[in-house]
Design a protein around this motif. Structure first.
Motif, PDB file in Angstrom:
ATOM      1  N   LYS A   1       0.844  -1.212   0.000  1.00  0.00           N
ATOM      2  CA  LYS A   1       0.000   0.000   0.000  1.00  0.00           C
ATOM      3  C   LYS A   1       0.872   1.252   0.000  1.00  0.00           C
ATOM      4  CE  LYS A   1      -3.801   2.436   2.259  1.00  0.00           C
ATOM      5  NZ  LYS A   1      -3.193   3.755   1.957  1.00  0.00           N
TER       6      LYS A   1
ATOM      7  N   ASP B   1       0.696   4.196  -2.797  1.00  0.00           N
ATOM      8  CA  ASP B   1       0.413   5.583  -2.424  1.00  0.00           C
ATOM      9  C   ASP B   1       1.502   6.512  -2.939  1.00  0.00           C
ATOM     10  OD1 ASP B   1      -1.923   4.885  -1.155  1.00  0.00           O
ATOM     11  OD2 ASP B   1      -1.020   4.749   0.838  1.00  0.00           O
TER      12      ASP B   1
ATOM     13  N   ASN C   1       1.195   7.090  -6.691  1.00  0.00           N
ATOM     14  CA  ASN C   1       0.092   7.975  -7.024  1.00  0.00           C
ATOM     15  C   ASN C   1       0.445   9.457  -6.936  1.00  0.00           C
ATOM     16  OD1 ASN C   1      -1.693   5.953  -7.659  1.00  0.00           O
ATOM     17  ND2 ASN C   1      -2.608   5.849  -5.619  1.00  0.00           N
ATOM     18  N   THR C   2       1.619   9.764  -6.391  1.00  0.00           N
ATOM     19  CA  THR C   2       2.038  11.164  -6.328  1.00  0.00           C
ATOM     20  C   THR C   2       2.912  11.552  -7.509  1.00  0.00           C
ATOM     21  OG1 THR C   2       4.160  10.797  -5.149  1.00  0.00           O
ATOM     22  CG2 THR C   2       2.145  10.916  -3.826  1.00  0.00           C
TER      23      THR C   2
ATOM     24  N   THR D   1      -6.270   8.750  -3.219  1.00  0.00           N
ATOM     25  CA  THR D   1      -5.068   8.856  -2.392  1.00  0.00           C
ATOM     26  C   THR D   1      -5.008  10.224  -1.727  1.00  0.00           C
ATOM     27  OG1 THR D   1      -3.880   7.363  -3.868  1.00  0.00           O
ATOM     28  CG2 THR D   1      -2.552   8.702  -2.397  1.00  0.00           C
ATOM     29  N   THR D   2      -4.759  10.233  -0.419  1.00  0.00           N
ATOM     30  CA  THR D   2      -4.709  11.476   0.337  1.00  0.00           C
ATOM     31  C   THR D   2      -3.263  11.850   0.662  1.00  0.00           C
ATOM     32  OG1 THR D   2      -4.789  10.405   2.505  1.00  0.00           O
ATOM     33  CG2 THR D   2      -6.905  10.830   1.397  1.00  0.00           C
TER      34      THR D   2
ATOM     35  N   ASP E   1      -1.914   9.601   3.246  1.00  0.00           N
ATOM     36  CA  ASP E   1      -1.436   8.331   2.710  1.00  0.00           C
ATOM     37  C   ASP E   1       0.014   8.442   2.245  1.00  0.00           C
ATOM     38  OD1 ASP E   1      -3.901   7.016   3.046  1.00  0.00           O
ATOM     39  OD2 ASP E   1      -4.612   7.665   1.067  1.00  0.00           O
ATOM     40  N   VAL E   2       0.303   9.521   1.556  1.00  0.00           N
ATOM     41  CA  VAL E   2       1.650   9.715   1.020  1.00  0.00           C
ATOM     42  C   VAL E   2       2.652   9.891   2.154  1.00  0.00           C
ATOM     43  CG1 VAL E   2       3.097  11.166  -0.440  1.00  0.00           C
ATOM     44  CG2 VAL E   2       0.722  10.696  -1.096  1.00  0.00           C
TER      45      VAL E   2
ATOM     46  N   SER F   1       3.473   6.680   3.669  1.00  0.00           N
ATOM     47  CA  SER F   1       4.298   5.815   2.833  1.00  0.00           C
ATOM     48  C   SER F   1       5.779   6.023   3.150  1.00  0.00           C
ATOM     49  CB  SER F   1       4.025   6.079   1.346  1.00  0.00           C
ATOM     50  OG  SER F   1       4.627   7.266   0.895  1.00  0.00           O
TER      51      SER F   1
END
Length: 488
Positions: free
Chosen positions: A315, A319, A322-323, A355-356, A359-360, A363
């Motif tokens: 996960k 995450d 996704n950035t 994705t918030t 979340d990042v 990570s």
């Protein structure tokens, strides 16, 4: 300058390593143009079966080969790769050429005005760019299928895929289309196709090989070489690594890459078959254990270890992806061109939207936690070994968005659940070499990863070279080559 002796076949030429070809060029027993023509004939014959190539540059390559012929003939040859054909992943910029990133959205895009640093250095060393290799759209999947270029299949068994995202490079090398290909690796994209196609690939520490923007800003990202021999990887790394004035992340230290292995007597190797939380197929486990026996026979102490990693590692990786710029492209594509993009691209866009920032942030915490266990482990061991993929390869028609994908009867994520690679993009300064471990009953290769301590490229190369020498290589006998048969 003489051409090869009459009995030497195209197949023999096409499976020469780059180092063997350079030696023959220097001795005058082989012309660069003769090798290039043999490769083009092989591509024309077999690429319609496996679909590993995108744009091709035959005429420009022939012109470059003739110039290399003349340089060798006149004694003025210069460049560590002069006359060696290479294939470039269709995600790396070449000055004067389009880069499609496997997407219909870029098929009519403008030619790039500059080459990425790795490509610039290959050209500067005299390499001949023969063409492009296929990749999934935006390089975001472990399959190598796109609306832009179609489906790339495994030369060892076309019923299976090649892995991704440098799938075209892996397939092309296995098929004998060139001795060297390039790849990029942000979640395993060099190592996955290396494993599935039975070739070798190197993920250097981030910054060892300079890259172009925006990839060079991403710590998960690494550009690197793929080949059929570890010695060829060493040759390429000696050319492309080192600080570059246009990449502020590039490392200033210059490595002298070895071309021979070392005595592994007393070397300590840790291994895990599943990284503590993953489901791995029986055949992959069996071949990994056989590979570890080779290291034992070479004198290494080999011990199984337990890592405290869990599924939250996956996960955290997702995450972070996704950035990044290449995934943010999917959001724009899904918004404006949903009819032109692949289902895995649409799925990526949906995931990005959920994705918030928290979340990042978490990570990064997970990456830190991972190294708190792995770093101390690597103070006790010289190398860590694990499988590269959990299955030899997924099917040629594998859907990375499917909800019913299983391994050994266990349901796993269809995109991330069959690879053991992104974990080492998260440990971005650890060098990792992917090498073959054998073949499955399907005739599809399997592979292992040799992971080193941070920045210990030399140690990883020496271990891989010793392992390769013990096995005698992977493409030296007719029985080791793909037969391009119908799916088994």
């Amino acid at each position: 300058m003489k051409d090869p002796v009459p009995h030497e076949s195209d197949e023999a030429l096409c499976y020469l390593s780059a180092r063997e070809a350079l030696d023959a060029f220097g001795k005058g027993t082989l012309k660069p143009s003769t090798l290039l023509d043999a490769l083009i004939r092989r591509i024309d014959r077999y690429n319609p079966i496996i679909n590993a190539l995108a744009d091709m540059y035959y005429e420009e390559a022939r012109d470059a080969a003739k110039r290399a012929d003349e340089a060798y003939q006149s004694g003025t040859a210069q460049g560590a790769l002069l006359g060696v054909p290479v294939l470039i992943k269709d995600a790396q910029r070449i000055q004067g050429k389009r880069t499609t990133y496997g997407s219909l959205l870029f098929m009519d895009g403008p030619a790039d005005t500059v080459s990425d640093p790795m490509i610039e250095r290959l050209l500067g060393a005299g390499a001949i760019i023969l063409g492009r290799t296929t990749t999934p759209e935006f390089c975001i999947s472990g399959v190598c299928r796109s609306h832009a270029w179609g489906n790339t299949v495994n030369p060892h068994n076309p019923a299976f895929g090649t892995g991704g995202s440098s799938g075209g490079s892996g397939a092309a090398l296995a098929a004998g289309f060139a001795p060297i290909a390039t790849g990029t690796d942000i979640g395993g994209s060099i190592r996955i196709p290396s494993s599935c196609c039975g070739v070798v690939g190197f993920k250097p520490p981030h910054g060892r090989n300079p890259d172009g923007p925006p990839a060079n800003f991403d710590r998960y990202n690494h550009c690197g070489p793929m080949a059929r021999t570890v010695g060829d990887l060493s040759l390429v790394q000696s050319v492309v690594s080192g600080a570059h004035p246009k990449d502020h992340d590039s490392l200033r230290e210059k490595i002298a890459y070895p071309t021979t292995g070392r005595d592994l007597q007393g070397t300590k190797i840790a291994y895990s078959l599943d990284l503590g939380y993953c489901t791995v197929s029986r055949e992959v486990k069996e071949n990994t254990l056989k590979a570890l026996d080779v290291f034992r026979a070479l004198g290494a102490e080999v011990h199984e270890v337990t890592l405290p990693w869990t599924a939250k590692v996956d996960k955290a990786a997702i995450d972070w992806y996704n950035t990044m710029h290449f995934l943010r492209q999917t959001e724009e594509a899904a918004k404006h061109h949903p009819d032109k993009i692949n289902n895995y691209t649409l799925a990526s866009a949906r995931g990005l939207s959920m994705t918030t920032l928290e979340d990042v942030s978490k990570s990064w915490e997970t990456q830190h936690e991972m190294y708190q266990s792995f770093g101390p482990l690597m103070e006790e061991y010289d190398f860590f070994i694990c499988p590269t993929t959990n299955v030899p390869a997924v099917s040629a028609e594998h859907d990375p968005t499917a909800s019913d994908f299983t391994i050994e009867g266990v349901s796993v994520d269809a995109e991330y659940g069959w690879v053991l690679t992104h974990q080492f993009n998260m440990l971005h300064h650890c060098p990792v070499m992917a090498v073959p471990s054998g073949k499955a009953s399907s005739n599809v290769p399997t592979g292992i990863q040799i992971v080193g301590r941070t920045f210990d490229d030399v140690g990883v190369f020496e271990a891989a070279l010793s392992y390769e020498a013990a096995l005698g290589g992977w493409y030296n006998q007719a029985s080791q080559l793909p037969n391009f048969a119908e799916p088994l």
